[in-house]
Design a protein around this motif. Structure first.
Motif, short mmCIF file in Angstrom:
data_model
loop_
_atom_site.label_atom_id
_atom_site.label_comp_id
_atom_site.label_asym_id
_atom_site.label_seq_id
_atom_site.Cartn_x
_atom_site.Cartn_y
_atom_site.Cartn_z
N SER A 278 0.82 -1.23 0.00
CA SER A 278 0.00 0.00 0.00
C SER A 278 0.85 1.27 0.00
CB SER A 278 -0.92 0.01 1.22
OG SER A 278 -0.17 0.02 2.42
N SER A 279 2.18 1.12 0.04
CA SER A 279 3.05 2.29 0.12
C SER A 279 3.18 2.98 -1.24
CB SER A 279 4.45 1.88 0.61
OG SER A 279 5.11 1.09 -0.39
N ALA A 280 3.51 4.28 -1.20
CA ALA A 280 3.72 5.04 -2.44
C ALA A 280 4.91 4.49 -3.21
CB ALA A 280 3.95 6.52 -2.10
N TYR A 281 5.92 4.02 -2.48
CA TYR A 281 7.10 3.45 -3.14
C TYR A 281 6.70 2.29 -4.04
CZ TYR A 281 11.18 0.44 -3.75
OH TYR A 281 12.16 -0.37 -4.30
N TRP A 282 5.93 1.36 -3.49
CA TRP A 282 5.54 0.16 -4.24
C TRP A 282 4.64 0.52 -5.43
CZ3 TRP A 282 7.13 -4.76 -4.29
CH2 TRP A 282 6.34 -5.70 -4.96
N GLN A 283 3.71 1.41 -5.19
CA GLN A 283 2.73 1.74 -6.23
C GLN A 283 3.35 2.41 -7.45
OE1 GLN A 283 -0.44 0.78 -6.27
NE2 GLN A 283 -0.12 -0.27 -4.31
N THR A 284 4.54 2.96 -7.30
CA THR A 284 5.18 3.66 -8.44
C THR A 284 6.33 2.86 -9.05
OG1 THR A 284 6.63 4.85 -6.90
CG2 THR A 284 4.56 5.93 -7.54
N LEU A 285 6.50 1.61 -8.66
CA LEU A 285 7.59 0.80 -9.20
C LEU A 285 7.39 0.51 -10.68
CD1 LEU A 285 8.39 -1.92 -6.49
CD2 LEU A 285 9.71 0.12 -7.06
N PRO A 286 8.45 0.61 -11.49
CA PRO A 286 8.35 0.24 -12.91
C PRO A 286 7.93 -1.22 -13.09
CG PRO A 286 10.39 1.44 -12.47
CD PRO A 286 9.76 1.16 -11.14
N ALA A 287 8.41 -2.10 -12.22
CA ALA A 287 8.07 -3.52 -12.33
C ALA A 287 6.57 -3.75 -12.17
CB ALA A 287 8.84 -4.32 -11.28
N LEU A 288 5.95 -3.01 -11.25
CA LEU A 288 4.51 -3.16 -11.02
C LEU A 288 3.73 -2.64 -12.23
CD1 LEU A 288 2.44 -4.08 -8.89
CD2 LEU A 288 2.33 -1.71 -8.12
N ALA A 289 4.17 -1.53 -12.77
CA ALA A 289 3.48 -0.94 -13.92
C ALA A 289 3.54 -1.83 -15.15
CB ALA A 289 4.09 0.43 -14.23
N SER A 290 4.67 -2.56 -15.30
CA SER A 290 4.84 -3.42 -16.48
C SER A 290 4.38 -4.86 -16.24
CB SER A 290 6.31 -3.41 -16.91
OG SER A 290 7.14 -3.94 -15.87
N GLY A 291 3.86 -5.13 -15.04
CA GLY A 291 3.39 -6.49 -14.74
C GLY A 291 4.50 -7.50 -14.51
N ASN A 292 5.67 -7.01 -14.10
CA ASN A 292 6.81 -7.90 -13.88
C ASN A 292 7.07 -8.15 -12.39
OD1 ASN A 292 7.75 -8.62 -16.51
ND2 ASN A 292 8.35 -6.48 -16.78
#
Length: 326
Positions: A278-292
């Motif tokens: 739920s952290s801002a750090y996690w939500q903005t990760l490139p890996a999360l955005a690209s589904g990796n």
């Protein structure tokens, strides 16, 4: 008459010689072939706590207090005297050894001594000096190992081969493992390395695995940049991991994330993981955005460590880059 007597004597002597030969032959058949007995010898090892320990081997009266050690013992065809709930055994082994005595997560030295093991091997973490002293008073040899690399795994396999009297089997396991890893490395040698973060969610919290951890060391065998290595000087938690707070503070930005997550939803680690998600750090990760972001349960990844380290390397490679022809 002289010729006849001479002939008779020759016949008599011939019969005696034949009879003597038969007697000697029968004696030979009656004797048992001496059995080859593997003699007991003393082995001396210096463990990860710099303790020198001597014990008799070969022996199969052993206790392994760690899942890595337990899986090696099983792979060499031996059943230990007991299992411990701390070992987090794969389900296959838990079912196979369910009839064995179950030691507590922090076994009482008296529990262990009562089983009369010739050698006990455990992880070199959370070791109480009093625990070591109590076992020494009961004259139970115990070794504590750190397993942080492929070389450590191979050394443990050779160690157990010597302890159990299964040296040829141990050599075969190591050779097969090295051959399989080399095939994986060849198959992925040309891929551009990704920047990766490996996160471990465990009983104590959430941490990142750098190259000083076992899974991080195995990951070095394939093309990748482990971002946690940038925090080599950071403090470590009880599991030897870099606390996730340090990762967030450094704002590491991975292209891919691998999460090793235990299944206990009530553990402190599970709560820390929810906080991270739920952290801002996690939500903005490139890996999360690209589904990796790839999640593995503790059983899925721990089952591949130890004698199946080659499977762990192949799993990491395919997770990051997809399947390749080997």
């Amino acid at each position: 008459m002289n010729q006849k007597r001479k002939r008779k004597w020759m016949i008599v002597v011939g019969v005696i010689v034949v009879l003597a030969a038969v007697v000697l032959l029968l004696r030979g058949f009656g004797e048992k072939t001496p059995k080859t007995v593997k003699t007991t010898q003393q082995l001396t090892y210096t463990d990860s706590l710099e303790r020198e320990v001597t014990f008799n081997a070969p022996t199969q009266r052993v206790i392994a207090l760690d899942n890595i050690e337990a899986k090696i013992v099983d792979a060499l065809g031996v059943t230990p005297l007991a299992v411990t709930t701390h070992a987090s055994l794969p389900q296959r082994l838990a079912d196979k050894w369910k009839a064995l005595p179950q030691l507590s997560a922090s076994p009482n030295p008296a529990e262990i001594a009562a089983l009369s093991p010739d050698i006990v091997v455990g992880p070199a973490t959370h070791v109480s000096p009093e625990w070591i002293t109590d076992l020494a008073e009961d004259k139970v040899p115990v070794l504590f190992w750190k397993t942080e690399s492929l070389a450590d795994i191979e050394n443990r396999i050779y160690f157990w081969g010597a302890v159990l009297g299964r040296e040829p089997a141990a050599e075969k396991i190591v050779h097969s493992m090295e051959t399989s890893i080399e095939k994986t490395r060849d198959a992925f040698a040309s891929v551009p390395p990704k920047h990766v973060l490996i996160i471990d969610v465990n009983d104590n919290g959430v941490g990142a695995c750098d190259s000083h951890t076992l899974i991080g060391n195995l990951a070095q065998l394939i093309p990748m940049v482990n971002l946690a290595d940038e925090l080599a000087d950071a403090p470590r938690d009880k599991e030897g991991l870099i606390p996730i707070e340090n990762v967030m503070e450094a704002n590491l930005q991975p292209q891919a994330v691998i999460v090793l997550r235990e299944q206990d939803a009530a553990s402190p680690g599970a709560a820390a993981w929810e906080e991270l998600e739920s952290s801002a750090y996690w939500q903005t990760l490139p890996a999360l955005a690209s589904g990796n972001v790839t999640m593995f349960t503790d059983d899925e990844i721990s089952a591949t460590l130890s004698v199946r380290a080659a499977d762990a390397v192949a799993l990491l490679a395919k997770t990051l880059y997809g399947p390749r022809d080997s």
